[in-house]
Design a protein around this motif. Structure first.
Motif, mmCIF file in Angstrom:
data_model
loop_
_atom_site.group_PDB
_atom_site.id
_atom_site.type_symbol
_atom_site.label_atom_id
_atom_site.label_comp_id
_atom_site.label_asym_id
_atom_site.label_seq_id
_atom_site.Cartn_x
_atom_site.Cartn_y
_atom_site.Cartn_z
ATOM 1 N N ASP A 94 0.661 -1.250 -0.020
ATOM 2 C CA ASP A 94 -0.103 0.129 0.033
ATOM 3 C C ASP A 94 0.865 1.523 -0.206
ATOM 4 O OD1 ASP A 94 0.771 -0.403 2.665
ATOM 5 O OD2 ASP A 94 -1.050 -0.336 3.461
ATOM 6 N N VAL A 129 1.830 2.306 -3.448
ATOM 7 C CA VAL A 129 0.741 2.546 -4.552
ATOM 8 C C VAL A 129 0.816 3.926 -4.994
ATOM 9 C CG1 VAL A 129 -1.606 2.799 -4.802
ATOM 10 C CG2 VAL A 129 -0.680 0.771 -3.716
ATOM 11 N N PRO A 130 0.875 5.130 -4.181
ATOM 12 C CA PRO A 130 1.152 6.388 -4.830
ATOM 13 C C PRO A 130 2.269 6.564 -5.679
ATOM 14 C CG PRO A 130 0.945 6.542 -2.336
ATOM 15 C CD PRO A 130 0.982 5.044 -2.732
ATOM 16 N N GLU A 174 0.953 5.114 -8.876
ATOM 17 C CA GLU A 174 -0.226 5.862 -9.573
ATOM 18 C C GLU A 174 0.463 7.126 -10.452
ATOM 19 O OE1 GLU A 174 -3.732 5.566 -6.403
ATOM 20 O OE2 GLU A 174 -2.176 6.943 -5.986
ATOM 21 N N THR A 194 -2.712 -5.224 -5.142
ATOM 22 C CA THR A 194 -2.519 -4.551 -3.891
ATOM 23 C C THR A 194 -2.529 -5.042 -2.653
ATOM 24 O OG1 THR A 194 -4.383 -3.222 -3.830
ATOM 25 C CG2 THR A 194 -2.801 -2.099 -5.037
ATOM 26 N N VAL A 217 -6.952 -1.874 -0.392
ATOM 27 C CA VAL A 217 -6.374 -0.722 -0.711
ATOM 28 C C VAL A 217 -7.461 0.129 -1.808
ATOM 29 C CG1 VAL A 217 -4.322 0.402 -1.821
ATOM 30 C CG2 VAL A 217 -4.014 -1.464 -0.564
ATOM 31 N N LYS A 218 -7.554 1.321 -1.506
ATOM 32 C CA LYS A 218 -8.610 2.124 -2.301
ATOM 33 C C LYS A 218 -7.693 2.644 -3.530
ATOM 34 C CE LYS A 218 -12.158 2.484 1.124
ATOM 35 N NZ LYS A 218 -12.879 3.081 2.013
ATOM 36 N N SER A 219 -7.696 2.590 -4.693
ATOM 37 C CA SER A 219 -6.934 3.160 -5.616
ATOM 38 C C SER A 219 -7.338 2.821 -6.990
ATOM 39 C CB SER A 219 -5.244 2.757 -5.642
ATOM 40 O OG SER A 219 -4.742 3.289 -6.594
ATOM 41 N N SER A 229 -5.765 -0.484 -8.705
ATOM 42 C CA SER A 229 -5.951 -1.767 -7.969
ATOM 43 C C SER A 229 -6.824 -2.652 -8.760
ATOM 44 C CB SER A 229 -6.346 -1.434 -6.508
ATOM 45 O OG SER A 229 -6.236 -2.791 -6.020
#
Length: 536
Positions: free
Chosen positions: A115, A118-119, A122, A136, A144-146, A149
């Protein structure tokens, strides 16, 4: 005559099955977060295989992993190659541009991302491979909210039944790919088959049982080699085959590592010299004297300074050195006792065990003249060239560099060394780091080793800078343990020269005192940065 002979394949699933069958209750521990028995870990790996297959992962697909040293990463070392796909251990210490470049070069179709990274992914989403799926996860198992994902790692395990390895999996299939640390230009891709990894695992397991380590299935491993770097020197595979308890530290926190060593009764670790230095110099280290007395350590990645080795010995730590490259899977030599050394006195044995070491089983090593390829006599300096059944066969998609790597049918390491009378290697320099002064070489590693013996020196690195008269001259960078000046160091080295331990003309023209050493992505001292600093 008909035959039902079965041609046994040396594939990674055999390591997992052997460990879970012979040591079903042995543990894998991730910090204080999760614990597995070998048996439950095997089941979890096979559930992950099922989940990845349902997601669309096929034989030959590259699956990148961006993570710290966690239980998730440990799963991928087995599940991805066992599915017939290829594990790409992405170097998380690269800048984003290089991370993306290696993902594109390896042709990753899937990414498994922790997690906190992840940024980062992104940011690069618009230049990642088209159609790539991102899996993720978080430590607490929350999704993980993306927008990038495609699936949750834990769900892939928990919502699927275990599957077995396909009969289509063959020992010469590609199992892993990763990229060199880039200390000599752009990172280069190296890859390894199942067979190479299994044979490397067998040899490393065998040599670990020899003196002075004397490792057994009752030892507890905590390996401090990043899992993105050369298979963490193969220990995630060695652990299952050898039946040892294995402790995973996650992101390195040296205070926490000391606590884990105490709590989990760790007896063995492997690391680069910088990590050992950071542990022994940690403010909490004096509280763990009882832990150090049972601790055995293999040092690789760069030369083990004699001063650091002696400090470890004073604390009761059994320390040996080893040697290998990204291109060699990696282990080639370790400082075990061969029959010529085991009868020597303790001081001589100690000096051999902290040398570059002797070849491990199945490794062939020659010292050759770099220009002619002719083999050198014992005691003479030349380039190390090697053969072993687990060396990478190529730089991925780079035939020109592959040709240079395998010139004459031997893998060329670019390291300068000599072989002593007992059959132990002593590296004196990297070919690219050697300092040529007045037409003669100054071996930077031997000079660093001499400086490390001064009691006020914590760390040292020597580089060469251009000199109008001599061509090159050495500059020493020092991280002091306590206040020290240039004259004090110069006199110390002059005394060593008078004792015949170094040459007077090796003594650096300049000493630069710094608070900490710049490090590469694999925690080695970054000499490229030091050379730039020395020129200013």
């Amino acid at each position: 005559m008909s035959s039902e002979y079965y041609e046994y394949q040396l594939t990674i699933d055999k390591i997992l099955d052997s460990g879970s069958r012979s040591f079903p209750n042995r543990e894998i521990v991730y910090r204080d977060i999760r614990r597995y028995t070998f048996s439950s870990f095997s089941d979890s790996v096979k559930r992950l295989m099922s989940g990845l297959k349902k997601l669309g992962v096929k034989k030959g697909d590259r699956v990148g992993v961006i993570d710290w040293d966690t239980d998730v990463y440990f799963h991928t070392y087995y599940a991805i190659p066992m599915l017939g796909s290829v594990l790409h251990t992405v170097n998380i210490r690269y800048p984003l541009e290089l991370i993306v470049k290696t993902i594109l070069h390896a042709e990753d179709k899937y990414l498994i991302v922790r997690d906190e990274f992840v940024p980062l992914i992104e940011k690069a989403a618009n230049i990642m491979p088209v159609g790539m799926k991102v899996i993720t996860y978080s430590d607490n198992k929350e999704k993980v909210k993306s927008p990038i994902s495609s699936a949750d790692f834990w769900e892939l395990i928990e919502s699927n039944e275990p599957i077995e390895v396909s009969e289509d999996l063959k020992e010469n299939d590609m199992a892993t790919i990763f990229y060199t640390s880039g200390t000599t230009g752009e990172p280069k891709g190296v890859w390894f088959s199942h067979r190479k990894i299994v044979l490397h695992t067998l040899s490393v397991s065998l040599v670990g049982a020899r003196a002075p380590l004397n490792l057994t299935s009752n030892d507890v491993y905590l390996i401090l080699v990043p899992m993105f770097h050369v298979h963490a020197w193969g220990y995630p595979y060695v652990a299952l085959l050898s039946g040892v308890k294995y402790v995973l530290p996650g992101k390195y926190d040296y205070g926490l590592i000391l606590k884990l060593m105490d709590k989990e009764k760790v007896t063995y670790s492997a690391m680069v010299p910088t990590i050992l230095y950071l542990i022994l110099s940690h403010p909490d280290a004096p509280k763990y004297a009882h832990v150090f007395k049972r601790w055995k350590v293999t040092i690789g990645g760069s030369a083990l300074p004699e001063g650091l080795a002696k400090k470890a010995k004073e604390l009761g730590i059994t320390v040996i050195a080893g040697y290998g490259l990204s291109e060699t899977c990696p282990v080639l030599t370790t400082g075990y006792y061969n029959s010529l050394v085991e009868g020597l006195d303790e001081e001589k044995k100690f000096m051999e065990q902290i040398s570059t070491g002797a070849p491990i089983p199945l490794v062939q090593i020659k010292i050759v003249d770099p220009s002619t390829g002719e083999e050198k006599e014992r005691g003479k300096i030349g380039e190390i060239v090697v053969r072993a059944p687990w060396l990478t066969q190529e730089y991925y998609k780079d035939p020109e560099k592959t040709k240079s790597l395998w010139k004459g049918g031997w893998l060329h390491t670019g390291d300068l060394a000599y072989m002593d009378e007992y059959g132990y290697l002593h590296i004196v320099d990297r070919e690219k780091d050697a300092i040529k002064s007045g037409g003669e070489f100054i071996p930077s590693l031997l000079l660093e080793n001499a400086i490390s013996l001064h009691p006020k020196v914590s760390q040292v690195a020597v580089v060469g800078i251009k000199d109008e008269k001599w061509g090159e001259r050495p500059v020493a960078f020092i991280v002091p343990k306590e206040p020290i000046n240039e004259e004090e160091l110069r006199q110390f080295l002059l005394n060593l020269a008078n004792e015949g331990k170094i040459q007077k003309w090796w003594i650096p023209d300049k000493f630069i005192f710094i608070n900490s050493m710049p490090l590469t992505s694999t925690n080695k001292i970054d000499k490229k940065v030091l050379r730039e600093m020395a020129q200013k």
